[in-house]
Design a protein around this motif. Structure first.
Motif, PDB file in Angstrom:
ATOM      1  N   LYS A 261      64.652  25.626  81.410  1.00  0.00           N
ATOM      2  CA  LYS A 261      65.426  26.027  82.584  1.00  0.00           C
ATOM      3  C   LYS A 261      66.160  24.802  83.138  1.00  0.00           C
ATOM      4  CE  LYS A 261      61.648  25.302  85.912  1.00  0.00           C
ATOM      5  NZ  LYS A 261      60.793  25.953  86.948  1.00  0.00           N
ATOM      6  N   ASP A 262      67.186  25.041  83.931  1.00  0.00           N
ATOM      7  CA  ASP A 262      67.948  23.957  84.529  1.00  0.00           C
ATOM      8  C   ASP A 262      67.154  23.279  85.639  1.00  0.00           C
ATOM      9  OD1 ASP A 262      69.968  24.704  82.870  1.00  0.00           O
ATOM     10  OD2 ASP A 262      71.216  25.629  84.409  1.00  0.00           O
ATOM     11  N   GLY A 263      67.414  21.947  85.796  1.00  0.00           N
ATOM     12  CA  GLY A 263      66.903  21.191  86.935  1.00  0.00           C
ATOM     13  C   GLY A 263      65.422  20.898  86.877  1.00  0.00           C
ATOM     14  N   PRO A 264      64.912  20.348  88.005  1.00  0.00           N
ATOM     15  CA  PRO A 264      65.613  19.959  89.243  1.00  0.00           C
ATOM     16  C   PRO A 264      66.635  18.842  89.000  1.00  0.00           C
ATOM     17  CG  PRO A 264      63.233  20.025  89.572  1.00  0.00           C
ATOM     18  CD  PRO A 264      63.460  20.100  88.108  1.00  0.00           C
ATOM     19  N   VAL A 265      67.764  18.953  89.702  1.00  0.00           N
ATOM     20  CA  VAL A 265      68.863  18.002  89.520  1.00  0.00           C
ATOM     21  C   VAL A 265      69.005  17.133  90.771  1.00  0.00           C
ATOM     22  CG1 VAL A 265      71.317  17.751  89.036  1.00  0.00           C
ATOM     23  CG2 VAL A 265      70.049  19.679  88.060  1.00  0.00           C
ATOM     24  N   PRO A 266      68.881  15.823  90.662  1.00  0.00           N
ATOM     25  CA  PRO A 266      69.033  14.945  91.825  1.00  0.00           C
ATOM     26  C   PRO A 266      70.492  14.806  92.238  1.00  0.00           C
ATOM     27  CG  PRO A 266      68.706  13.625  89.856  1.00  0.00           C
ATOM     28  CD  PRO A 266      68.545  15.059  89.438  1.00  0.00           C
ATOM     29  N   VAL A 267      70.710  14.340  93.462  1.00  0.00           N
ATOM     30  CA  VAL A 267      72.065  14.072  93.942  1.00  0.00           C
ATOM     31  C   VAL A 267      72.601  12.852  93.208  1.00  0.00           C
ATOM     32  CG1 VAL A 267      73.463  13.434  95.936  1.00  0.00           C
ATOM     33  CG2 VAL A 267      71.568  15.054  96.199  1.00  0.00           C
ATOM     34  N   GLY A 268      73.816  12.942  92.705  1.00  0.00           N
ATOM     35  CA  GLY A 268      74.405  11.828  91.970  1.00  0.00           C
ATOM     36  C   GLY A 268      74.771  10.665  92.887  1.00  0.00           C
ATOM     37  N   ARG A 269      74.528   9.446  92.414  1.00  0.00           N
ATOM     38  CA  ARG A 269      74.910   8.264  93.161  1.00  0.00           C
ATOM     39  C   ARG A 269      76.419   8.052  93.071  1.00  0.00           C
ATOM     40  NH1 ARG A 269      71.478   3.965  93.851  1.00  0.00           N
ATOM     41  NH2 ARG A 269      73.339   2.945  94.694  1.00  0.00           N
ATOM     42  N   ASP A 270      76.944   7.289  94.030  1.00  0.00           N
ATOM     43  CA  ASP A 270      78.368   6.977  94.030  1.00  0.00           C
ATOM     44  C   ASP A 270      78.606   5.793  93.102  1.00  0.00           C
ATOM     45  OD1 ASP A 270      81.002   6.886  94.574  1.00  0.00           O
ATOM     46  OD2 ASP A 270      80.805   6.102  96.612  1.00  0.00           O
ATOM     47  N   GLN A 271      78.517   6.056  91.797  1.00  0.00           N
ATOM     48  CA  GLN A 271      78.690   5.032  90.782  1.00  0.00           C
ATOM     49  C   GLN A 271      79.867   5.378  89.883  1.00  0.00           C
ATOM     50  OE1 GLN A 271      74.490   5.290  89.333  1.00  0.00           O
ATOM     51  NE2 GLN A 271      74.573   3.058  89.488  1.00  0.00           N
ATOM     52  N   ARG A 272      80.585   4.346  89.506  1.00  0.00           N
ATOM     53  CA  ARG A 272      81.726   4.556  88.622  1.00  0.00           C
ATOM     54  C   ARG A 272      81.246   4.735  87.185  1.00  0.00           C
ATOM     55  NH1 ARG A 272      85.788  -0.336  88.182  1.00  0.00           N
ATOM     56  NH2 ARG A 272      83.955  -1.170  87.111  1.00  0.00           N
ATOM     57  N   ALA A 273      81.802   5.714  86.497  1.00  0.00           N
ATOM     58  CA  ALA A 273      81.426   5.944  85.103  1.00  0.00           C
ATOM     59  C   ALA A 273      81.864   4.764  84.245  1.00  0.00           C
ATOM     60  CB  ALA A 273      82.075   7.232  84.593  1.00  0.00           C
ATOM     61  N   SER A 274      81.046   4.411  83.266  1.00  0.00           N
ATOM     62  CA  SER A 274      81.357   3.298  82.375  1.00  0.00           C
ATOM     63  C   SER A 274      82.488   3.685  81.428  1.00  0.00           C
ATOM     64  CB  SER A 274      80.121   2.912  81.559  1.00  0.00           C
ATOM     65  OG  SER A 274      79.077   2.465  82.392  1.00  0.00           O
ATOM     66  N   THR A 275      83.144   2.676  80.904  1.00  0.00           N
ATOM     67  CA  THR A 275      84.203   2.916  79.925  1.00  0.00           C
ATOM     68  C   THR A 275      83.580   3.374  78.610  1.00  0.00           C
ATOM     69  OG1 THR A 275      84.157   0.648  79.083  1.00  0.00           O
ATOM     70  CG2 THR A 275      85.587   1.102  80.984  1.00  0.00           C
ATOM     71  N   ALA A 276      84.410   3.928  77.742  1.00  0.00           N
ATOM     72  CA  ALA A 276      83.936   4.378  76.435  1.00  0.00           C
ATOM     73  C   ALA A 276      83.373   3.208  75.641  1.00  0.00           C
ATOM     74  CB  ALA A 276      85.075   5.049  75.670  1.00  0.00           C
ATOM     75  N   ASP A 277      84.010   2.052  75.727  1.00  0.00           N
ATOM     76  CA  ASP A 277      83.526   0.871  74.996  1.00  0.00           C
ATOM     77  C   ASP A 277      82.172   0.414  75.521  1.00  0.00           C
ATOM     78  OD1 ASP A 277      85.748   0.841  73.389  1.00  0.00           O
ATOM     79  OD2 ASP A 277      86.810  -0.679  74.557  1.00  0.00           O
ATOM     80  N   ASP A 278      81.999   0.409  76.844  1.00  0.00           N
ATOM     81  CA  ASP A 278      80.723   0.000  77.434  1.00  0.00           C
ATOM     82  C   ASP A 278      79.608   0.970  77.042  1.00  0.00           C
ATOM     83  OD1 ASP A 278      81.775  -2.230  78.606  1.00  0.00           O
ATOM     84  OD2 ASP A 278      82.038  -1.314  80.598  1.00  0.00           O
ATOM     85  N   MET A 279      79.927   2.255  77.020  1.00  0.00           N
ATOM     86  CA  MET A 279      78.921   3.241  76.656  1.00  0.00           C
ATOM     87  C   MET A 279      78.513   3.081  75.196  1.00  0.00           C
ATOM     88  SD  MET A 279      76.945   5.653  77.595  1.00  0.00           S
ATOM     89  CE  MET A 279      77.611   6.017  79.233  1.00  0.00           C
ATOM     90  N   THR A 280      79.470   2.879  74.325  1.00  0.00           N
ATOM     91  CA  THR A 280      79.172   2.677  72.903  1.00  0.00           C
ATOM     92  C   THR A 280      78.305   1.443  72.707  1.00  0.00           C
ATOM     93  OG1 THR A 280      81.248   3.726  72.234  1.00  0.00           O
ATOM     94  CG2 THR A 280      80.176   2.292  70.630  1.00  0.00           C
TER      95      THR A 280
END
Length: 272
Positions: free
Chosen positions: A240-259
């Motif tokens: 089943k879905d969740g529990p889902v926490p509230v997302g922090r105000d963070q900038r998503a990483s670039t594709a290169d950083d994620m890789t």
């Protein structure tokens, strides 16, 4: 177990009418709704944490013995442990051999969640090893046939950006990881146990040309376990879905950083 987590269900396995399997289709927002404010409080917290870290570092430096200062830089370099990324999967796809008690049942469920949500499920040989290790002998053969059909579906693989052999396009890295947050034993006996595993998952393709970027999602899976072959084994599960926490105000990483992160920080084969 999820075949891609934050995506739509394709129906159940095993004919019990209970198990749900989610097949990714690339639709929907991976962030679960709008973010809330909180920049000022976040900055204050970061400031406080920074001060504490500096104090700890200063105390540690002041308490250093005099012998350390006499050590040559060459000796220090020789003694420094060499870092290396944890392999995404070990020699064995999943650990088995859990204690015959409540703690063992919870450890088994958390560990099996990691294995069943890993990228190893997209490789036929590794998938069979995982299934034979995780599932009870009387259901493993049926699960193997059903999961082979699901993971070899051309439509399914195309929807998540993989080729017919479950491989990522050139220049991209496929990510499928489950990270357990906690477990809860709901029923138990000498031979049976029901365990809920709450977890977050990462799923998608990292890379500059990816049209299915890595996203985060949250689920709870309930595993029915039985004691068989001197170990806890899965007989069925529901998600089943969740529990889902509230997302922090963070900038998503670039594709290169994620890789880079995916390549440097290997996944785990043992969770609890």
């Amino acid at each position: 177990m999820s075949l891609g987590d934050d995506h739509q269900s394709s129906g159940g396995y095993g004919g019990t009418g209970q198990t749900r399997t989610r097949l990714p289709d690339g639709d929907g927002d991976g962030y679960g709704g709008p973010r809330r404010g909180g920049r000022s409080s976040s900055r204050s917290l970061v400031t406080v944490v920074g001060v504490v870290v500096l104090l700890i570092a200063a105390i540690a430096f002041a308490n250093r013995g005099g012998d350390d200062s006499a050590e040559s830089s060459d000796d220090a370099a020789a003694d420094k442990p060499k870092t290396s990324a944890t392999a995404p999967s070990g020699t064995q796809p999943v650990r088995s051999g859990f204690a015959h008690d409540e703690q063992g049942a919870q450890s088994a469920a958390a560990n099996y969640a990691v294995a069943l949500g890993s990228d190893g499920m997209f490789d036929k040989a590794r998938r069979h090893d995982i299934i034979d290790t995780v599932y009870a002998p009387d259901v493993a053969a049926t699960r193997r046939t059903e999961l082979d059909g699901a993971y070899s579906s051309q439509k399914f693989l195309a929807n998540i950006g993989l080729d017919k052999d479950g491989r990522a396009p050139a220049g991209q890295t496929f990510v499928s990881r489950v990270i357990p947050v906690g477990t809860k034993l709901t029923t138990s006996s000498a031979e049976k146990a029901t365990v809920e595993v709450w977890y977050t998952s990462l799923f998608g393709l990292s890379g500059g040309d990816s049209t299915n970027p890595v996203t985060e999602s949250w689920y709870t899976t309930t595993y029915q376990l039985t004691w068989a072959d001197n170990d806890w084994k899965v007989t069925d599960f529901q998600q089943k879905d969740g529990p889902v926490p509230v997302g922090r105000d963070q900038r998503a990483s670039t594709a290169d950083d994620m890789t880079k992160a995916v390549e440097e920080y290997g996944g785990f084969t043992y969770a609890r």
